[in-house]
Design an enzyme around this catalytic site. Sequence first.
Site, PDB file in Angstrom:
ATOM      1  N   ASP A   1       0.844  -1.209   0.000  1.00 49.68           N
ATOM      2  CA  ASP A   1       0.000   0.000   0.000  1.00 49.68           C
ATOM      3  C   ASP A   1       0.875   1.253   0.000  1.00 49.68           C
ATOM      4  O   ASP A   1       2.021   1.206   0.442  1.00 49.68           O
ATOM      5  CB  ASP A   1      -0.848   0.065   1.281  1.00 49.68           C
ATOM      6  CG  ASP A   1      -1.809  -1.087   1.393  1.00 49.68           C
ATOM      7  OD1 ASP A   1      -2.131  -1.685   0.354  1.00 49.68           O
ATOM      8  OD2 ASP A   1      -2.224  -1.380   2.525  1.00 49.68           O
TER       9      ASP A   1
HETATM   10  N1  URA Z   1      -1.236  -5.736   4.126  1.00 49.22           N
HETATM   11  C1  URA Z   1      -1.682  -4.466   4.064  1.00 49.22           C
HETATM   12  O1  URA Z   1      -2.686  -4.122   4.663  1.00 49.22           O
HETATM   13  N2  URA Z   1      -0.984  -3.585   3.324  1.00 49.22           N
HETATM   14  C2  URA Z   1       0.155  -3.901   2.666  1.00 49.22           C
HETATM   15  O2  URA Z   1       0.774  -3.038   2.036  1.00 49.22           O
HETATM   16  C3  URA Z   1       0.602  -5.228   2.746  1.00 49.22           C
HETATM   17  C4  URA Z   1      -0.118  -6.137   3.486  1.00 49.22           C
END
Ligand code: URA
Length: 230
Positions: free
Chosen positions: A102
């Site tokens: 993310d």
């Molecule tokens: N889980 C999440 O919530 N975000 C990420 O970037 C990776 C795993």
Amino acid sequence: MRLDRLISNYPQYSHRSARQLIASGRVQVNGHIVRDTQATVDRFAAVSIDEQPLRNGYASLYLMLHKPVGYLSATSDHTHPTVLDLLEPELCEQVHIGGRLDRSSSGLLLLTNDGLWSRRVTEPQIKTPKVYHVRTAEPIRDEDAARFAEGIHFAFEGLTTSPAQLQRLDRCEAQVTIYEGRYHQIKRMFHAVGNRVTALHRVSMGSILLDPILEAGEYRSLTQAEVASV
Ligand code: URA
């Protein structure tokens, strides 16, 4: 693609002559004679006929990047910088991301031009362990580890996550290991147990660990052993 088709894409060779060349041992792939007229090659393969290069093939690229917070795991975006903005321009055109993070997450991101390899990293059936360091808004409770191990139901997709390990490191800090890569998976798992992730950092994917010499925004090529570990 099929080797005979690749050769017959060159105007000097018909499909029939391509097959004859292969069968008579005049075609080499990556320096080895191939006589199988059904053989397939990938885009990295160098092909020669009578020891004269026909196609050089692509050099394969495998990179690890220390993704900083604020960068999108995407190839282009109108609003936010993307992780490709951190690479040399000639690399950007070639690589894709093997397992996104993310925008608000940081840590290990793998980039490659080898689609088969990145599929092995991300394929849920292969169950590559991905380890994250997590900070939360509320204290992590003992029972949360059991909920993560049972699997958390995601109503939107109608699925239950595979068993994950939650190891508390401090009141609001934990190491979490997951074996798949669902949308916002870790944030949603904590949300399901009444907590909120405030920082998320990926430490490793399989046996590939984020190199501590890399500052946020820096990258390096993977070693042969790291590539082979996938
Ligand atoms: N889980 C999440 O919530 N975000 C990420 O970037 C990776 C795993």
